[in-house]
Write an enzyme that holds these catalytic residues in place. Sequence first.
Site, mmCIF file in Angstrom:
data_model
loop_
_atom_site.group_PDB
_atom_site.id
_atom_site.type_symbol
_atom_site.label_atom_id
_atom_site.label_comp_id
_atom_site.label_asym_id
_atom_site.label_seq_id
_atom_site.Cartn_x
_atom_site.Cartn_y
_atom_site.Cartn_z
ATOM 1 N N GLU A 270 29.393 -4.103 -25.281
ATOM 2 C CA GLU A 270 29.713 -5.233 -24.383
ATOM 3 C C GLU A 270 28.956 -6.435 -24.917
ATOM 4 O O GLU A 270 27.736 -6.534 -24.749
ATOM 5 C CB GLU A 270 29.248 -4.910 -22.955
ATOM 6 C CG GLU A 270 29.894 -3.695 -22.329
ATOM 7 C CD GLU A 270 31.362 -3.868 -22.065
ATOM 8 O OE1 GLU A 270 31.828 -5.024 -21.978
ATOM 9 O OE2 GLU A 270 32.068 -2.854 -21.964
ATOM 10 N N CYS B 133 27.528 -13.673 -19.505
ATOM 11 C CA CYS B 133 28.451 -13.351 -20.608
ATOM 12 C C CYS B 133 29.872 -13.804 -20.277
ATOM 13 O O CYS B 133 30.591 -14.268 -21.148
ATOM 14 C CB CYS B 133 28.408 -11.860 -20.910
ATOM 15 S SG CYS B 133 28.703 -10.818 -19.484
HETATM 16 P P1 NDP Z 1 20.254 -9.246 -27.689
HETATM 17 O O1 NDP Z 1 21.387 -8.777 -28.522
HETATM 18 O O2 NDP Z 1 19.225 -10.097 -28.295
HETATM 19 O O3 NDP Z 1 19.477 -7.981 -27.080
HETATM 20 C C1 NDP Z 1 20.113 -6.994 -26.299
HETATM 21 C C2 NDP Z 1 19.260 -5.736 -26.270
HETATM 22 O O4 NDP Z 1 19.210 -5.173 -27.585
HETATM 23 C C3 NDP Z 1 17.811 -5.993 -25.870
HETATM 24 O O5 NDP Z 1 17.345 -4.917 -25.101
HETATM 25 C C4 NDP Z 1 17.112 -6.039 -27.219
HETATM 26 O O6 NDP Z 1 15.762 -5.737 -27.140
HETATM 27 C C5 NDP Z 1 17.868 -4.954 -27.957
HETATM 28 N N1 NDP Z 1 17.772 -5.016 -29.415
HETATM 29 C C6 NDP Z 1 17.390 -6.067 -30.203
HETATM 30 N N2 NDP Z 1 17.486 -5.713 -31.520
HETATM 31 C C7 NDP Z 1 17.920 -4.433 -31.557
HETATM 32 C C8 NDP Z 1 18.236 -3.513 -32.614
HETATM 33 N N3 NDP Z 1 18.121 -3.844 -33.892
HETATM 34 N N4 NDP Z 1 18.674 -2.276 -32.285
HETATM 35 C C9 NDP Z 1 18.837 -1.928 -30.998
HETATM 36 N N5 NDP Z 1 18.557 -2.746 -29.949
HETATM 37 C C10 NDP Z 1 18.098 -3.982 -30.227
HETATM 38 O O7 NDP Z 1 20.917 -9.935 -26.419
HETATM 39 P P2 NDP Z 1 20.195 -10.676 -25.226
HETATM 40 O O8 NDP Z 1 19.203 -9.761 -24.569
HETATM 41 O O9 NDP Z 1 19.722 -12.002 -25.696
HETATM 42 O O10 NDP Z 1 21.403 -10.852 -24.180
HETATM 43 C C11 NDP Z 1 22.276 -11.917 -24.208
HETATM 44 C C12 NDP Z 1 23.596 -11.516 -24.822
HETATM 45 O O11 NDP Z 1 24.156 -10.457 -24.077
HETATM 46 C C13 NDP Z 1 24.615 -12.621 -24.776
HETATM 47 O O12 NDP Z 1 25.317 -12.690 -25.999
HETATM 48 C C14 NDP Z 1 25.555 -12.189 -23.654
HETATM 49 O O13 NDP Z 1 26.854 -12.728 -23.766
HETATM 50 C C15 NDP Z 1 25.541 -10.711 -23.823
HETATM 51 N N6 NDP Z 1 25.991 -10.046 -22.598
HETATM 52 C C16 NDP Z 1 27.206 -9.405 -22.588
HETATM 53 C C17 NDP Z 1 27.691 -8.818 -21.427
HETATM 54 C C18 NDP Z 1 29.010 -8.091 -21.393
HETATM 55 O O14 NDP Z 1 29.267 -7.381 -20.429
HETATM 56 N N7 NDP Z 1 29.864 -8.227 -22.384
HETATM 57 C C19 NDP Z 1 26.917 -8.891 -20.175
HETATM 58 C C20 NDP Z 1 25.677 -9.572 -20.289
HETATM 59 C C21 NDP Z 1 25.239 -10.131 -21.470
HETATM 60 P P3 NDP Z 1 14.682 -6.920 -26.996
HETATM 61 O O15 NDP Z 1 15.129 -7.829 -25.895
HETATM 62 O O16 NDP Z 1 13.466 -6.184 -26.630
HETATM 63 O O17 NDP Z 1 14.651 -7.605 -28.325
#
Ligand code: NDP
Length: 489
Positions: free
Chosen positions: A235, A269
């Site tokens: 997502e 999102c």
């Molecule tokens: P990120 O992609 O930065 O992070 C998402 C999660 O992935 C966090 O828990 C992060 O940890 C973790 N993460 C980071 N690097 C890795 C890796 N290499 N391997 C595995 N996990 C990893 O997104 P954001 O947290 O900034 O969220 C915002 C984004 O989410 C926006 O693009 C938004 O559109 C999307 N989103 C989509 C939704 C949907 O339903 N389609 C709903 C809500 C949001 P950490 O934070 O600790 O770095």
Amino acid sequence: MDTELQSFDPATDEVVAVVPIMGLTEVTEVVRQAHEASSWWRAKGFKGRRARLLAWRRYMAQHAVEIIDLIHRENGKPRPDAALELMLSLEHIAWTAKNAAKILGPEKRRTGLLTANFAARVDHLPFGVVGVIGPWNYPLYTPNGSIATALASGNTVVFKPSEYTPAVAQWYADAFATANPEAPQGILSIVTGDGGTGRALCDAGVHKLAFTGSTATGKAVMAACATNLVPVVLELGGKDAAIVTADADIDAAAESIAFGAMGNAGQTCVGIERVYVDREVRDQFVAALERELADIRPGEREGSSYGPMTMPSQAEVVRNHVRAAINDGAAPLIGGLASIGDRFISPVVLLDPPHNSAAIQQETFGPTLTVTTVESVDDAVAQANDVALGLGGAVFAKRHGADIARRLDTGQVSINSVLGFAAIASLPLGGRGDSGFGRIHGPEGLREFTRPRALAIERFALPVNLLSLRRPEWVDRLLPRLIGWLHGR
Ligand code: NDP
């Protein structure tokens, strides 16, 4: 190397929580416990799981003030918005708990002429342990969409929250354990840390991984999961468009679009980032939008329209998109570069940026909106679809709303509203293209967390058994004629 991380109140920098940064060894141990708990959870069946999920929901509703306050402090959104997030999360838990048996129970299937002596059925079996990686923007609602459906389908869950919102996640998992004291450890567990911890979860032995976050990280997660053939549901980000037709209720459209664009500081999102408005009503719409946003202010006080940027670095992305759009020729209608502070960003509305501008093509994730004038519905649809992201969208029209919605190349569309689909627990949610694939929520979400197993049960023997090495020769001679009779006409 740091062994702990802190989460902060994004409005004040006050520390909210200190949590361990877990590496592969610790994450693997938590996943092992989740494996052990699997058979207990699976044996509860739909009825037993329903009772426990509803107990969890009741506990959260009874302790709503605690979690609303924690979301407010750790994510920054105003308390009423946190309350709305909790309300929607509980709706989803209730729906999945109550509907899992009906949707995932054994399904009878028809057999064919040659297999008339069989009964056939499909069972929907849980994967085992589902890993969930979630973002910070809706720290409860967003991961809950995967977690509630994965649990109701009979899986145990290991959840890695964003490093910005670990306390909300811990409260949520603790609530499950407190509401179900007899449940073994490992039904719903949290692993805390940074991106490395998320990466470790991909390698720790989960059977499926549900990721919600940015497109770039989603690709990294999919690549990591490919090593062990762990299936993923992704997502990812959005760049949702709203189409306003000449016959739309303009004031209502402006009110909804203002909420869809600026609510949660645009960190949604499925928030509205682009508008395509028919030239005939463009001036009327722009005037209505100006009225709607005239007294919309971010802040940390009660009564603020929305809060700070949760992730400080996002302000720079917003600044870059606004600057590029203005340099590209967009006219600022409301706000501009001066609206963008380090923590708080006031609404920014840009008129007619060129189609290739970053503000049109890339996710901004801030309280900004582009308004593009179009000559026709066809023009609006073509421009709305011409981006790599395809998550959601909205259409404002008195007539033909559904026809226009069907032409939008996205996972979901609201007609005469924004975000309506996210509030209806029976609807699936997911994207296409750079917005990801797979579905959470609704029947499709429940099925996403199960694998179908086909069962063919021979009820009685036929005089001639086609599935035998002892088939009589006359049957073999008859087969080509039978093929012609069955399929050649
Ligand atoms: P990120 O992609 O930065 O992070 C998402 C999660 O992935 C966090 O828990 C992060 O940890 C973790 N993460 C980071 N690097 C890795 C890796 N290499 N391997 C595995 N996990 C990893 O997104 P954001 O947290 O900034 O969220 C915002 C984004 O989410 C926006 O693009 C938004 O559109 C999307 N989103 C989509 C939704 C949907 O339903 N389609 C709903 C809500 C949001 P950490 O934070 O600790 O770095």
